[in-house]
Design a protein around this motif. Structure first.
Motif, PDB file in Angstrom:
ATOM      1  N   ASN A 281       0.822  -1.203   0.135  1.00  0.00           N
ATOM      2  CA  ASN A 281      -0.063   0.073  -0.049  1.00  0.00           C
ATOM      3  C   ASN A 281       0.829   1.302   0.052  1.00  0.00           C
ATOM      4  N   LEU A 282       1.914   1.027   0.606  1.00  0.00           N
ATOM      5  CA  LEU A 282       2.997   2.174   0.568  1.00  0.00           C
ATOM      6  C   LEU A 282       3.763   2.393  -0.580  1.00  0.00           C
ATOM      7  N   CYS A 283       4.395   1.349  -0.923  1.00  0.00           N
ATOM      8  CA  CYS A 283       4.865   1.234  -2.501  1.00  0.00           C
ATOM      9  C   CYS A 283       4.618  -0.051  -3.294  1.00  0.00           C
ATOM     10  N   PRO A 284       4.251   0.370  -4.467  1.00  0.00           N
ATOM     11  CA  PRO A 284       3.644  -0.579  -5.307  1.00  0.00           C
ATOM     12  C   PRO A 284       4.632  -1.987  -5.657  1.00  0.00           C
ATOM     13  N   PRO A 285       4.331  -3.162  -5.681  1.00  0.00           N
ATOM     14  CA  PRO A 285       5.299  -3.995  -5.904  1.00  0.00           C
ATOM     15  C   PRO A 285       5.944  -3.854  -7.199  1.00  0.00           C
ATOM     16  N   ASP A 286       7.512  -4.164  -7.332  1.00  0.00           N
ATOM     17  CA  ASP A 286       8.109  -3.971  -8.621  1.00  0.00           C
ATOM     18  C   ASP A 286       8.107  -2.711  -9.116  1.00  0.00           C
ATOM     19  N   TYR A 287       7.958  -1.603  -8.253  1.00  0.00           N
ATOM     20  CA  TYR A 287       8.049  -0.128  -8.825  1.00  0.00           C
ATOM     21  C   TYR A 287       9.346   0.245  -9.466  1.00  0.00           C
ATOM     22  N   SER A 288      10.348  -0.453  -9.076  1.00  0.00           N
ATOM     23  CA  SER A 288      11.729  -0.277  -9.781  1.00  0.00           C
ATOM     24  C   SER A 288      12.206  -1.204 -10.773  1.00  0.00           C
ATOM     25  N   SER A 289      11.199  -2.044 -11.287  1.00  0.00           N
ATOM     26  CA  SER A 289      11.429  -2.906 -12.342  1.00  0.00           C
ATOM     27  C   SER A 289      11.007  -2.462 -13.594  1.00  0.00           C
ATOM     28  N   VAL A 290      12.042  -2.433 -14.550  1.00  0.00           N
ATOM     29  CA  VAL A 290      11.841  -1.877 -16.000  1.00  0.00           C
ATOM     30  C   VAL A 290      10.682  -2.717 -16.460  1.00  0.00           C
ATOM     31  N   ARG A 291      10.937  -4.139 -16.300  1.00  0.00           N
ATOM     32  CA  ARG A 291       9.931  -4.844 -16.897  1.00  0.00           C
ATOM     33  C   ARG A 291       8.494  -4.945 -16.554  1.00  0.00           C
ATOM     34  N   MET A 292       8.208  -4.441 -15.171  1.00  0.00           N
ATOM     35  CA  MET A 292       6.878  -4.394 -14.963  1.00  0.00           C
ATOM     36  C   MET A 292       6.376  -2.872 -15.702  1.00  0.00           C
ATOM     37  N   HIS A 293       7.234  -1.806 -15.540  1.00  0.00           N
ATOM     38  CA  HIS A 293       6.743  -0.627 -16.402  1.00  0.00           C
ATOM     39  C   HIS A 293       6.337  -1.020 -17.862  1.00  0.00           C
ATOM     40  N   ARG A 294       7.163  -1.845 -18.419  1.00  0.00           N
ATOM     41  CA  ARG A 294       6.888  -2.275 -19.851  1.00  0.00           C
ATOM     42  C   ARG A 294       5.451  -2.947 -20.065  1.00  0.00           C
ATOM     43  N   TYR A 295       5.268  -3.887 -18.893  1.00  0.00           N
ATOM     44  CA  TYR A 295       4.042  -4.575 -19.070  1.00  0.00           C
ATOM     45  C   TYR A 295       2.949  -3.584 -18.700  1.00  0.00           C
ATOM     46  N   VAL A 296       2.878  -2.811 -17.840  1.00  0.00           N
ATOM     47  CA  VAL A 296       1.886  -1.699 -17.929  1.00  0.00           C
ATOM     48  C   VAL A 296       1.703  -0.931 -19.095  1.00  0.00           C
ATOM     49  N   ILE A 297       2.865  -0.485 -19.725  1.00  0.00           N
ATOM     50  CA  ILE A 297       2.799  -0.009 -20.962  1.00  0.00           C
ATOM     51  C   ILE A 297       1.861  -0.649 -21.969  1.00  0.00           C
ATOM     52  N   ARG A 298       2.122  -1.964 -21.962  1.00  0.00           N
ATOM     53  CA  ARG A 298       1.542  -2.590 -22.842  1.00  0.00           C
ATOM     54  C   ARG A 298       0.087  -2.907 -23.050  1.00  0.00           C
ATOM     55  N   GLU A 299      -0.261  -3.168 -21.560  1.00  0.00           N
ATOM     56  CA  GLU A 299      -1.516  -3.898 -21.085  1.00  0.00           C
ATOM     57  C   GLU A 299      -2.569  -2.673 -20.750  1.00  0.00           C
ATOM     58  N   TRP A 300      -2.045  -1.667 -20.119  1.00  0.00           N
ATOM     59  CA  TRP A 300      -3.028  -0.863 -19.375  1.00  0.00           C
ATOM     60  C   TRP A 300      -2.712   0.506 -20.221  1.00  0.00           C
ATOM     61  N   ASP A 301      -3.444   1.679 -19.581  1.00  0.00           N
ATOM     62  CA  ASP A 301      -3.432   3.054 -20.212  1.00  0.00           C
ATOM     63  C   ASP A 301      -2.424   3.725 -19.416  1.00  0.00           C
ATOM     64  N   TYR A 302      -1.025   3.893 -19.945  1.00  0.00           N
ATOM     65  CA  TYR A 302       0.019   4.516 -19.177  1.00  0.00           C
ATOM     66  C   TYR A 302       0.522   5.896 -19.839  1.00  0.00           C
ATOM     67  N   TYR A 303       0.549   6.999 -18.966  1.00  0.00           N
ATOM     68  CA  TYR A 303       0.934   8.391 -19.477  1.00  0.00           C
ATOM     69  C   TYR A 303       2.070   8.765 -18.877  1.00  0.00           C
ATOM     70  N   VAL A 304       2.808   9.656 -19.819  1.00  0.00           N
ATOM     71  CA  VAL A 304       4.137  10.413 -19.166  1.00  0.00           C
ATOM     72  C   VAL A 304       3.633  11.649 -18.695  1.00  0.00           C
ATOM     73  N   VAL A 305       3.973  12.179 -17.373  1.00  0.00           N
ATOM     74  CA  VAL A 305       3.711  13.360 -17.329  1.00  0.00           C
ATOM     75  C   VAL A 305       5.164  14.161 -17.794  1.00  0.00           C
ATOM     76  N   GLU A 306       4.647  15.409 -18.640  1.00  0.00           N
ATOM     77  CA  GLU A 306       5.681  15.995 -19.184  1.00  0.00           C
ATOM     78  C   GLU A 306       5.672  17.643 -18.677  1.00  0.00           C
ATOM     79  N   SER A 307       6.909  18.084 -18.481  1.00  0.00           N
ATOM     80  CA  SER A 307       7.059  19.420 -18.283  1.00  0.00           C
ATOM     81  C   SER A 307       8.077  20.184 -19.346  1.00  0.00           C
ATOM     82  N   ASP A 308       7.539  20.990 -20.209  1.00  0.00           N
ATOM     83  CA  ASP A 308       8.476  21.844 -21.169  1.00  0.00           C
ATOM     84  C   ASP A 308       9.162  20.609 -22.035  1.00  0.00           C
ATOM     85  N   GLY A 309       8.450  19.454 -22.188  1.00  0.00           N
ATOM     86  CA  GLY A 309       8.974  18.432 -23.199  1.00  0.00           C
ATOM     87  C   GLY A 309       9.710  17.369 -22.281  1.00  0.00           C
ATOM     88  N   CYS A 310       9.870  17.589 -21.067  1.00  0.00           N
ATOM     89  CA  CYS A 310      10.882  16.650 -20.330  1.00  0.00           C
ATOM     90  C   CYS A 310       9.550  15.764 -19.361  1.00  0.00           C
TER      91      CYS A 310
END
Length: 487
Positions: free
Chosen positions: A228-257
């Motif tokens: 509840n404090l920190c999501p499982p595998d939050y530091s795993s690149v593979r987990m983020h790749r999975y979420v990008i592939r299967e869910w709706d994942y957005y990058v928050v950008e400021s001035d293009g970064c």
């Protein structure tokens, strides 16, 4: 003017370079700790000689209206050059900007020397020149350099993409704090961009910094961090790749970064759950979260009910979500569950049945429904989605589940029996926080591959292992070598 450019501090002295400093400076430029961050300093001896000649000549033309100054940092006790510090123009910044630039030998790091040098030089510049503002830029991952700026009073302004198409964190130090500079902080614009697979690495880096900060603030040095404090595998690149592939994942950008991310699990046509929302710690406290929540709601105008969970101990999160219109529907010591109803009209939360426009078939959605002991038999469940449900005690028998995806699940103590698993892949799977071992019995796994898996403590009993290979070596040869060693 050269004689005046001696700046004395407690532990270091800043002085003009001389041509006799070349050998010492060249040795510093051979340290990858310096040149990996400042590649322009990776010069040949001839290039460095020409550069030092230019720097030495610049001292006599010192102009308080056009500040260009680079000084050697000398350790007072050792009387050795340990780095350099300057205030200079930078071709990637505005013409009026003057950037503080600094570097220090790896042998003198983490002792506060370069921070002391930056403090001394910026104070000198404000006193003896017409500058009333000095800027600093650092790469987002360069934490040591950021700390130098923060410890010397620089204020973070925004993350910016500069002419080299790289993102930098932009800081300012003002001679006199002014309202316009404070307003400048408030005028940063943020946007959401759909994440692509190539964003996974940078999102992982930002997410790791964000939740590492959460752990530091809220976990009180605990070893076992609850999900509840920190999501499982939050530091795993593979987990983020999975979420990008299967869910709706957005990058928050400021001035293009990129400065953060938000992932959404759409549960149906009218219901969605915010899975993760995180902002780089250096960008927090500036209203970014509020804007991101509004942007994500605007991205899904059809959603009538939003849901999210947060840790029971993060009281600032509770206040923030309630300010955004969320209502707590469940609270415990570990977890708070919030919900926000976007629709003014009342609706039935247990069953939402509509007609699909594209197929003309009736589509049924069950949300917050009590389906205890419901039986589905001889039914077509193709493309069904079961999300955020309690399936304890459920039984799945005689089903065609070809191409099914089972992900982000808790299957503790579940049983999978008499199943054809041809072509099934187990990826990023673990044994949970209690580390209760799995058991495989009477299974045909011939020809299967285990890659980059933790099999420590695994026991094989009465198993057919002919042709089995471990790191390319046949197990028969390994057993033969073991028997030979015993004899």
């Amino acid at each position: 003017m050269k004689s005046q450019l001696f700046i004395h501090s407690n532990s270091v002295t800043l002085r003009p370079f001389t041509l006799e400093d070349q050998a010492t400076v060249y040795a510093l430029t051979q340290q990858p700790e310096i040149t990996d961050v400042l590649p322009d300093w990776k010069m040949t001896e001839e290039q460095l000689r020409e550069f030092l000649q230019f720097v030495v000549g610049s001292y006599e033309q010192f102009n308080p209206e056009d500040v260009r100054i680079l000084l050697a940092v000398v350790h007072n006790k050792d009387q050795r050059i340990i780095g350099w510090c300057g205030v200079l123009p930078n071709d990637m910044l505005d013409r009026a900007d003057r950037e503080v630039a600094y570097a220090i030998s790896r042998d003198y790091r983490n002792k506060g020397y370069i921070t002391e040098a930056v403090q001394a030089l910026t104070a000198y510049v404000f006193e003896h020149t017409l500058l009333d503002r000095i800027v600093g830029i650092v790469k987002p991952h360069n934490q040591p350099s950021r700390k130098v700026l923060e410890h010397t009073g620089f204020r973070y302004i925004s993350r910016r993409m500069l002419m080299d198409q790289e993102c930098y964190d932009y800081f300012e130090l003002l001679k006199v704090k002014s309202e316009p500079a404070q307003l400048k902080q408030m005028h940063c614009t943020f946007r959401l961009r759909r994440a692509e697979q190539e964003d996974a690495v940078v999102l992982t880096e930002i997410c790791t910094r964000a939740f590492d900060h959460v752990i530091k603030v809220w976990a009180d040095n605990e070893k076992d961090i609850d999900s509840n404090l920190c999501p499982p595998d939050y530091s795993s690149v593979r987990m983020h790749r999975y979420v990008i592939r299967e869910w709706d994942y957005y990058v928050v950008e400021s001035d293009g970064c990129a400065i953060g991310g938000v992932s959404v699990n759409v549960l149906g046509r009218k219901h969605a759950r915010i899975d993760k929302i995180y902002i780089d710690p250096v960008c927090q406290g500036r209203g970014v979260g509020t804007q991101v929540m509004r942007l994500i709601e605007a991205e899904f105008p059809q959603i009538e009910t939003w849901k999210l969970e947060t840790s029971g101990r993060q009281l600032d999160n509770h206040h923030f979500y309630e300010k955004m219109g969320y209502v707590c529907i469940y609270a415990s010591e570990d977890e708070f569950v919030y919900e926000k109803n976007m629709s003014v009209d009342s609706f039935d939360p247990t069953c939402d049945e509509t007609l699909a426009k594209d197929s003309g078939e009736s589509v049924v959605e069950y949300v917050k429904a009590n389906l205890d002991s419901v039986c589905y038999s001889t039914s077509n469940l193709t493309n069904s989605r079961i999300t955020d449900c309690n399936l304890s005690g459920s039984k799945f028998t005689n089903l065609n589940m070809t191409n099914i995806l089972l992900a982000d699940l808790r299957l503790t103590d579940s049983k999978i029996e008499f199943c054809a698993l041809d072509g099934v892949q187990f990826q990023d799977t673990h044994l949970g926080s209690d580390r209760v071992p799995m058991q495989w019995a009477h299974c045909d796994l011939g020809g299967s591959r285990f890659i980059d898996c933790d099999l420590s403590g695994v026991q094989l009993e009465q198993c057919q292992v002919n042709g089995m290979k471990i790191n390319g070596v046949e197990v028969e040869k390994l057993l033969a070598a073991y028997e030979a060693m015993k004899s």
